[in-house]
Write a protein that holds these residues in place. Structure first.
Motif, PDB file in Angstrom:
ATOM      1  N   VAL A 115       0.848  -1.182   0.000  1.00 38.28           N
ATOM      2  CA  VAL A 115       0.000   0.000   0.000  1.00 38.28           C
ATOM      3  C   VAL A 115       0.888   1.238   0.000  1.00 38.28           C
ATOM      4  CG1 VAL A 115      -1.724   1.305   1.290  1.00 38.28           C
ATOM      5  CG2 VAL A 115      -1.869  -1.179   1.171  1.00 38.28           C
ATOM      6  N   GLY A 116       0.561   2.205  -0.837  1.00 37.99           N
ATOM      7  CA  GLY A 116       1.379   3.408  -0.964  1.00 37.99           C
ATOM      8  C   GLY A 116       1.841   3.586  -2.388  1.00 37.99           C
ATOM      9  N   GLY A 117       2.538   4.666  -2.643  1.00 39.58           N
ATOM     10  CA  GLY A 117       2.897   5.005  -4.007  1.00 39.58           C
ATOM     11  C   GLY A 117       4.228   4.489  -4.485  1.00 39.58           C
ATOM     12  N   SER A 118       4.977   3.772  -3.640  1.00 37.92           N
ATOM     13  CA  SER A 118       6.340   3.352  -4.008  1.00 37.92           C
ATOM     14  C   SER A 118       6.413   1.838  -4.089  1.00 37.92           C
ATOM     15  CB  SER A 118       7.342   3.896  -2.988  1.00 37.92           C
ATOM     16  OG  SER A 118       7.276   5.303  -2.908  1.00 37.92           O
ATOM     17  N   ASN A 119       5.673   1.267  -5.035  1.00 39.37           N
ATOM     18  CA  ASN A 119       5.579  -0.189  -5.116  1.00 39.37           C
ATOM     19  C   ASN A 119       5.819  -0.752  -6.514  1.00 39.37           C
ATOM     20  OD1 ASN A 119       3.260   0.692  -6.354  1.00 39.37           O
ATOM     21  ND2 ASN A 119       1.845  -0.161  -4.833  1.00 39.37           N
ATOM     22  N   LEU A 120       6.411   0.068  -7.394  1.00 37.20           N
ATOM     23  CA  LEU A 120       6.656  -0.381  -8.766  1.00 37.20           C
ATOM     24  C   LEU A 120       8.141  -0.414  -9.122  1.00 37.20           C
ATOM     25  CD1 LEU A 120       3.757   1.492 -10.640  1.00 37.20           C
ATOM     26  CD2 LEU A 120       3.791  -0.855  -9.765  1.00 37.20           C
ATOM     27  N   GLY A 121       8.997  -0.335  -8.114  1.00 41.22           N
ATOM     28  CA  GLY A 121      10.429  -0.483  -8.351  1.00 41.22           C
ATOM     29  C   GLY A 121      11.172   0.773  -8.765  1.00 41.22           C
ATOM     30  N   LYS A 122      10.529   1.925  -8.721  1.00 43.71           N
ATOM     31  CA  LYS A 122      11.188   3.153  -9.160  1.00 43.71           C
ATOM     32  C   LYS A 122      12.173   3.702  -8.132  1.00 43.71           C
ATOM     33  CE  LYS A 122       8.651   3.067 -12.869  1.00 43.71           C
ATOM     34  NZ  LYS A 122       9.205   2.698 -14.181  1.00 43.71           N
ATOM     35  N   THR A 123      12.128   3.168  -6.907  1.00 39.91           N
ATOM     36  CA  THR A 123      13.074   3.627  -5.887  1.00 39.91           C
ATOM     37  C   THR A 123      14.508   3.373  -6.331  1.00 39.91           C
ATOM     38  OG1 THR A 123      11.500   3.299  -4.079  1.00 39.91           O
ATOM     39  CG2 THR A 123      13.823   3.350  -3.494  1.00 39.91           C
ATOM     40  N   LEU A 124      14.770   2.202  -6.901  1.00 45.65           N
ATOM     41  CA  LEU A 124      16.131   1.905  -7.358  1.00 45.65           C
ATOM     42  C   LEU A 124      16.522   2.813  -8.519  1.00 45.65           C
ATOM     43  CD1 LEU A 124      18.715   0.322  -7.222  1.00 45.65           C
ATOM     44  CD2 LEU A 124      17.634  -1.505  -8.565  1.00 45.65           C
ATOM     45  N   THR A 125      15.598   3.097  -9.417  1.00 47.63           N
ATOM     46  CA  THR A 125      15.895   4.019 -10.521  1.00 47.63           C
ATOM     47  C   THR A 125      16.270   5.391  -9.968  1.00 47.63           C
ATOM     48  OG1 THR A 125      14.356   2.856 -11.992  1.00 47.63           O
ATOM     49  CG2 THR A 125      14.946   5.104 -12.593  1.00 47.63           C
ATOM     50  N   HIS A 126      15.513   5.875  -8.991  1.00 43.70           N
ATOM     51  CA  HIS A 126      15.783   7.167  -8.354  1.00 43.70           C
ATOM     52  C   HIS A 126      17.161   7.169  -7.688  1.00 43.70           C
ATOM     53  CE1 HIS A 126      14.544  10.792  -5.933  1.00 43.70           C
ATOM     54  NE2 HIS A 126      15.404  10.272  -5.074  1.00 43.70           N
ATOM     55  N   GLU A 127      17.449   6.139  -6.896  1.00 41.66           N
ATOM     56  CA  GLU A 127      18.728   6.100  -6.180  1.00 41.66           C
ATOM     57  C   GLU A 127      19.898   5.892  -7.131  1.00 41.66           C
ATOM     58  OE1 GLU A 127      19.015   7.054  -3.242  1.00 41.66           O
ATOM     59  OE2 GLU A 127      16.917   6.982  -2.612  1.00 41.66           O
ATOM     60  N   MET A 128      19.685   5.160  -8.223  1.00 46.80           N
ATOM     61  CA  MET A 128      20.753   5.017  -9.212  1.00 46.80           C
ATOM     62  C   MET A 128      21.037   6.362  -9.872  1.00 46.80           C
ATOM     63  SD  MET A 128      22.970   2.892 -10.395  1.00 46.80           S
ATOM     64  CE  MET A 128      22.325   1.246 -10.035  1.00 46.80           C
ATOM     65  N   GLY A 129      19.995   7.176 -10.025  1.00 51.04           N
ATOM     66  CA  GLY A 129      20.211   8.539 -10.514  1.00 51.04           C
ATOM     67  C   GLY A 129      21.168   9.297  -9.610  1.00 51.04           C
ATOM     68  N   HIS A 130      20.970   9.188  -8.291  1.00 47.83           N
ATOM     69  CA  HIS A 130      21.897   9.824  -7.347  1.00 47.83           C
ATOM     70  C   HIS A 130      23.298   9.229  -7.472  1.00 47.83           C
ATOM     71  CE1 HIS A 130      19.000  12.294  -5.364  1.00 47.83           C
ATOM     72  NE2 HIS A 130      18.341  11.316  -4.774  1.00 47.83           N
ATOM     73  N   PHE A 131      23.373   7.906  -7.586  1.00 50.42           N
ATOM     74  CA  PHE A 131      24.663   7.219  -7.691  1.00 50.42           C
ATOM     75  C   PHE A 131      25.450   7.716  -8.896  1.00 50.42           C
ATOM     76  CE2 PHE A 131      27.385   3.626  -8.924  1.00 50.42           C
ATOM     77  CZ  PHE A 131      27.961   3.281  -7.705  1.00 50.42           C
ATOM     78  N   LEU A 132      24.719   8.118  -9.942  1.00 46.97           N
ATOM     79  CA  LEU A 132      25.359   8.617 -11.160  1.00 46.97           C
ATOM     80  C   LEU A 132      25.329  10.145 -11.244  1.00 46.97           C
ATOM     81  CD1 LEU A 132      24.095   5.956 -13.725  1.00 46.97           C
ATOM     82  CD2 LEU A 132      26.304   6.060 -12.564  1.00 46.97           C
ATOM     83  N   GLY A 133      25.132  10.809 -10.117  1.00 46.00           N
ATOM     84  CA  GLY A 133      25.370  12.245 -10.065  1.00 46.00           C
ATOM     85  C   GLY A 133      24.181  13.163 -10.171  1.00 46.00           C
ATOM     86  N   LEU A 134      22.953  12.631 -10.181  1.00 43.34           N
ATOM     87  CA  LEU A 134      21.791  13.506 -10.283  1.00 43.34           C
ATOM     88  C   LEU A 134      21.345  13.996  -8.912  1.00 43.34           C
ATOM     89  CD1 LEU A 134      19.501  11.811 -12.966  1.00 43.34           C
ATOM     90  CD2 LEU A 134      21.310  13.514 -13.281  1.00 43.34           C
ATOM     91  N   GLU A 135      20.853  15.228  -8.889  1.00 43.63           N
ATOM     92  CA  GLU A 135      20.254  15.803  -7.689  1.00 43.63           C
ATOM     93  C   GLU A 135      18.737  15.638  -7.769  1.00 43.63           C
ATOM     94  OE1 GLU A 135      21.930  17.103  -5.247  1.00 43.63           O
ATOM     95  OE2 GLU A 135      23.829  17.879  -6.030  1.00 43.63           O
TER      96      GLU A 135
END
Length: 236
Positions: free
Chosen positions: A126-146
């Motif tokens: 339950v909630g809005g973070s259940n489709l796996g986009k958390t890893l995409t977001h954090e990988m963005g940070h890992f590769l330099g995105l704010e």
């Protein structure tokens, strides 16, 4: 994650937004472990078998290597850790490279990405973070995105930025699936961008400048560039 980074048609990573782009970055599970043996890149650890003492100065992220830590020049370490859902989604280390916002990064402690178990991959959580986009977001940070609002929320609109010219300047995060809030300069905010905090169902794009920034980090960062030629996969 590959669907998201490659803007793959027919997946939740596809978009028709004029600013959306294929980042031309792909990821692969390791096939060769640090000892030269075949692997699927996955290590399962019983958490109670790892004995360490947590304190205020060293948060859990810096203890994650006790569970497993492969050479950061060859592998991206991703720890999937059983925190309670919706309290903490994930965290990532950031690179140091000659780009605005990253040139003064302090590289100490753990290099990698931590994702809370309920938010790794798709689920019926339950909630809005259940489709796996958390890893995409954090990988963005890992590769330099704010984040789209930079590093400080609710600040003066012109004081903080994500250093990408094609993302309209915003001063705060967006929650849920917002109905097109406006940015600081009156443009429509990119609520579907992976670097916002909208629900997974809304997220489906990186912009061209974001893609170029990540690719620059992969080419220039001392702790990222060797990943391109890693010996952890078979290249036959």
């Amino acid at each position: 994650m590959n669907n998201d980074f490659r803007k793959k048609e027919g997946t939740s990573g596809y978009n028709t937004h004029p600013l959306g782009t294929d980042a031309r970055i792909e990821f692969k599970l390791a096939e060769i472990d640090p000892d030269g043996n075949s692997t699927d890149g996955i290590i399962r650890v019983y958490a109670n078998d790892i004995d360490f003492e947590e304190n205020e100065e060293n948060w859990l992220f810096d203890y994650l290597p006790h569970y497993g830590y492969w050479n950061i020049q060859e592998y991206i370490n991703i720890w999937v850790f059983p925190f309670e859902p919706n309290l903490l989604l994930g965290q990532s280390s950031v690179p140091k490279v000659d780009l605005p916002g990253l040139e003064n990064s302090v590289i100490t402690g753990t290099t990698g990405i931590m994702i809370t178990t309920p938010h790794f991959g798709t689920s019926d959580l339950v909630g809005g973070s259940n489709l796996g986009k958390t890893l995409t977001h954090e990988m963005g940070h890992f590769l330099g995105l704010e984040h789209l609002w930079g590093r400080e929320e609710n600040a003066d609109c012109m004081a903080f930025d994500d250093y990408c010219e094609d993302t309209p300047i915003v001063s705060r995060r967006t929650g849920g699936c917002s109905n097109a809030p406006t940015s600081c300069n009156g443009e429509i905010a990119l609520t579907q961008n992976y670097m916002d905090y909208t629900d997974d169902a809304c997220m489906n794009m990186f912009t061209k400048d974001q893609a170029e920034r990540m690719r620059y980090v992969l080419e220039k960062s001392n702790t990222r560039k060797s990943l391109i030629t890693s010996s952890s996969i078979n290249r036959n």
